[in-house]
Write a protein that holds these residues in place. Structure first.
Motif, PDB file in Angstrom:
ATOM      1  N   ARG A   6       0.788  -1.322  -0.141  1.00 54.81           N
ATOM      2  CA  ARG A   6       0.221   0.157   0.114  1.00 54.81           C
ATOM      3  C   ARG A   6       0.951   1.714   0.160  1.00 54.81           C
ATOM      4  NH1 ARG A   6      -0.098   2.612   5.054  1.00 54.81           N
ATOM      5  NH2 ARG A   6       0.241   2.060   7.265  1.00 54.81           N
ATOM      6  N   ILE A   9      -0.548   6.883   3.741  1.00 61.69           N
ATOM      7  CA  ILE A   9      -2.363   6.932   4.305  1.00 61.69           C
ATOM      8  C   ILE A   9      -2.204   8.436   4.111  1.00 61.69           C
ATOM      9  CG2 ILE A   9      -3.573   7.931   5.879  1.00 61.69           C
ATOM     10  CD1 ILE A   9      -3.467   4.922   5.250  1.00 61.69           C
ATOM     11  N   VAL A  23     -14.952   5.557  -2.008  1.00 61.06           N
ATOM     12  CA  VAL A  23     -15.056   4.390  -1.583  1.00 61.06           C
ATOM     13  C   VAL A  23     -13.756   3.155  -1.991  1.00 61.06           C
ATOM     14  CG1 VAL A  23     -15.849   3.373  -4.244  1.00 61.06           C
ATOM     15  CG2 VAL A  23     -16.353   1.747  -2.223  1.00 61.06           C
ATOM     16  N   ARG A  40      -9.891  -6.950   4.920  1.00 61.45           N
ATOM     17  CA  ARG A  40      -9.359  -6.067   5.682  1.00 61.45           C
ATOM     18  C   ARG A  40      -8.768  -5.410   6.002  1.00 61.45           C
ATOM     19  NH1 ARG A  40      -6.761 -11.367   8.520  1.00 61.45           N
ATOM     20  NH2 ARG A  40      -8.751 -11.253   9.059  1.00 61.45           N
ATOM     21  N   SER A  43     -10.643  -1.893   4.709  1.00 63.89           N
ATOM     22  CA  SER A  43     -11.456  -1.391   5.595  1.00 63.89           C
ATOM     23  C   SER A  43      -9.889  -0.867   6.742  1.00 63.89           C
ATOM     24  CB  SER A  43     -11.591  -3.194   6.775  1.00 63.89           C
ATOM     25  OG  SER A  43     -11.959  -2.779   8.533  1.00 63.89           O
ATOM     26  N   ILE A  44      -9.002  -1.702   7.502  1.00 60.22           N
ATOM     27  CA  ILE A  44      -7.752  -0.454   7.792  1.00 60.22           C
ATOM     28  C   ILE A  44      -7.761   0.851   6.597  1.00 60.22           C
ATOM     29  CG2 ILE A  44      -5.008  -0.642   8.682  1.00 60.22           C
ATOM     30  CD1 ILE A  44      -5.171  -2.963   8.999  1.00 60.22           C
ATOM     31  N   SER A  47     -10.514   3.320   7.187  1.00 66.27           N
ATOM     32  CA  SER A  47     -10.657   3.680   8.984  1.00 66.27           C
ATOM     33  C   SER A  47      -9.452   4.747   8.466  1.00 66.27           C
ATOM     34  CB  SER A  47     -10.026   3.003   9.515  1.00 66.27           C
ATOM     35  OG  SER A  47     -11.813   1.923  10.594  1.00 66.27           O
ATOM     36  N   ALA A  48      -8.159   4.620   8.502  1.00 64.68           N
ATOM     37  CA  ALA A  48      -7.425   5.775   8.192  1.00 64.68           C
ATOM     38  C   ALA A  48      -7.603   7.023   7.614  1.00 64.68           C
ATOM     39  CB  ALA A  48      -5.494   4.774   8.024  1.00 64.68           C
ATOM     40  N   ARG A  50     -10.819   8.328   6.431  1.00 66.33           N
ATOM     41  CA  ARG A  50     -11.858   8.757   7.732  1.00 66.33           C
ATOM     42  C   ARG A  50     -10.867   9.612   8.700  1.00 66.33           C
ATOM     43  NH1 ARG A  50     -15.335   4.340   6.194  1.00 66.33           N
ATOM     44  NH2 ARG A  50     -13.791   3.063   7.765  1.00 66.33           N
ATOM     45  N   MET A  51     -10.013   8.926   9.334  1.00 68.19           N
ATOM     46  CA  MET A  51      -9.181   9.090  11.005  1.00 68.19           C
ATOM     47  C   MET A  51      -9.144  10.561   9.886  1.00 68.19           C
ATOM     48  SD  MET A  51      -8.710   6.867  13.782  1.00 68.19           S
ATOM     49  CE  MET A  51      -7.830   5.402  13.286  1.00 68.19           C
ATOM     50  N   VAL A  62     -15.937   7.961   3.336  1.00 68.38           N
ATOM     51  CA  VAL A  62     -14.829   6.899   2.573  1.00 68.38           C
ATOM     52  C   VAL A  62     -16.078   6.122   3.037  1.00 68.38           C
ATOM     53  CG1 VAL A  62     -13.082   5.136   2.745  1.00 68.38           C
ATOM     54  CG2 VAL A  62     -13.327   8.071   3.772  1.00 68.38           C
ATOM     55  N   SER A  63     -16.797   5.009   1.993  1.00 75.85           N
ATOM     56  CA  SER A  63     -17.147   3.669   2.041  1.00 75.85           C
ATOM     57  C   SER A  63     -16.252   2.890   1.641  1.00 75.85           C
ATOM     58  CB  SER A  63     -18.169   4.230   1.232  1.00 75.85           C
ATOM     59  OG  SER A  63     -18.166   4.199  -0.350  1.00 75.85           O
ATOM     60  N   GLU A  64     -16.623   1.397   2.291  1.00 78.45           N
ATOM     61  CA  GLU A  64     -15.953  -0.053   1.729  1.00 78.45           C
ATOM     62  C   GLU A  64     -16.335  -1.011   1.167  1.00 78.45           C
ATOM     63  OE1 GLU A  64     -15.084  -1.583   6.219  1.00 78.45           O
ATOM     64  OE2 GLU A  64     -14.935   0.806   6.774  1.00 78.45           O
ATOM     65  N   ALA A  65     -15.442  -1.679   0.053  1.00 81.38           N
ATOM     66  CA  ALA A  65     -16.454  -2.317  -0.292  1.00 81.38           C
ATOM     67  C   ALA A  65     -15.155  -3.101  -1.348  1.00 81.38           C
ATOM     68  CB  ALA A  65     -17.165  -2.153  -1.771  1.00 81.38           C
TER      69      ALA A  65
END
Lengths: 222, 148
Positions: A6, A9, A23, A40, A43-44, A47-48, A50-51, A62-65
């Motif tokens: 990755r 962030i 998304v 997974r 999700s991480i 979250s990061a 969004r924060m 931010v949504s997840e799929a």
């Protein structure tokens, strides 16, 4: 499998901060196995993001799929709802997945969230190593199944460079010398004679130097 | 002044085989510890994923405490070592996004260590109190929208 990593962030945030609804889209195939872009990791990273957005005061939703496979048009339909309801897509697929998404969902910005690194295998828990350079003209049959193009730092095809130290590469002392491995393997399978054959210069025409490669199978076309 | 009155909410993931039992023992021994922790029992800290820690902080926890067995004493051999690495990874991500990494901490507690558990919780509460409220909460914790 394809191995990826990755982006940071902050790099990701810089890429997507101009959008309001994003998304993060994972892929259930290679990048799930190399722990870079599966459900997974989605999700991480979501979250990061969004924060991080919140801390910077950015109005980013931010949504997840996650879908089964991003590099196959058949599976991309699964992402339709998630893509439709977002301004942009941050794909955690490999480079092929990102481009397949962008081709399918024209008019929607699709960004790559990973750095696609190489074709490799899991050597031990948490360690992935490159094994194939996808050079397009495989020579593995001549070297006991160990690829000198990928695993020798100097791509030597006619024997070792004589720079190895204690069976390890002089370019990267943490990696075993590919030619040590080739010799050992050929000895084990009784094919040391292979090393006496002089290998002609490798044909690099099928490699990436000729631009984007395509394979056409007429027997499978409709 | 605000720092003194601030009552942080700390989520404590406690391993069933050690820290959760030591919290139980602390109760039996009438050992006091701050009521700021919300304990979640886990079968092993190795069961915990990075995303759990991220979601806890994202949804407003001021701190996260992960309490596993002593190193070498994990019921599942190395679950606590896995948890330690995941906690460290989470700390790295927090640094990346600009949140204090000390909001999450991994500790090793055996089932007999009731007093050290109480001391650890007290210390964690003080640490988080000094850091102040989780800034993510400022405008209300966001609710993630998930697609199937």
């Amino acid at each position: 499998m394809i191995v990826a990593q990755r982006k940071t962030i902050l790099d990701l945030l810089a890429i997507v901060e101009k959008h309001r609804k994003l998304v993060v889209l994972g892929c259930g195939t290679c990048v799930t196995v190399c722990l870079a872009g599966g459900q997974r990791e989605v999700s991480i990273i979501a979250s990061a993001l969004r924060m991080a957005a919140k801390l910077k005061g950015l109005p980013l939703e931010v949504s997840e799929a996650t879908i089964e496979r991003q590099c196959d048009n058949v599976f991309l339909e699964q992402a339709a709802d998630a893509v439709k309801t977002s301004d942009a897509v941050l794909s955690l697929g490999c480079g092929a997945g990102v481009q397949a998404l962008a081709e399918r969902y024209t008019g929607k910005p699709v960004y790559g969230g990973l750095n696609t690194a190489f074709i490799g295998i899991l050597e031990e828990r948490g360690v992935w190593a490159e094994k194939c350079a996808a050079c397009g003209a495989c020579v593995l049959h001549q070297y006991g199944g160990i690829c000198p193009v990928t695993r020798c730092a100097k791509h030597m095809l006619n024997g070792p460079c004589s720079g190895s130290r204690e069976d390890h590469c002089e370019v990267d002392a943490t990696r075993p010398c590919a030619w040590q491995l080739i010799h050992q393997r050929l000895k084990e399978i009784g094919q040391l004679d292979e090393l006496k054959k002089t290998k002609p210069p490798k044909n690099w025409r099928p490699s990436l130097s000729g631009g984007c490669r395509t394979i056409i199978r007429e027997d499978h076309r409709v | 002044m605000e720092t003194e009155t601030f009552q942080p909410k700390i989520l404590a993931f406690c391993c069933h085989y050690c820290a959760y039992s030591s919290a139980d023992l602390a109760g039996s021994m009438r050992i006091q510890y701050p009521p700021n922790v919300r304990i979640i029992r886990t079968p092993c800290t190795g069961r915990l994923e990075t995303e759990y820690f991220m979601k806890a902080l994202e949804n407003g926890a001021d701190g996260v405490l992960v309490a596993g067995c002593l190193e070498g004493g994990c019921h599942f051999v190395e679950g606590n070592l896995c948890a330690k690495r995941r906690v460290n990874y989470t700390r790295d991500i927090l640094v990346e996004i600009g949140l204090e990494p000390d909001r999450i901490r991994m500790v090793n507690i055996s089932a007999a260590m009731a007093r050290p558990l109480a001391d650890t919780i007290t210390d964690m509460v003080q640490t988080v109190r000094k850091l102040g409220p989780n800034p993510i909460k400022r405008n209300g914790a966001p609710q993630p929208e998930n697609h199937a």
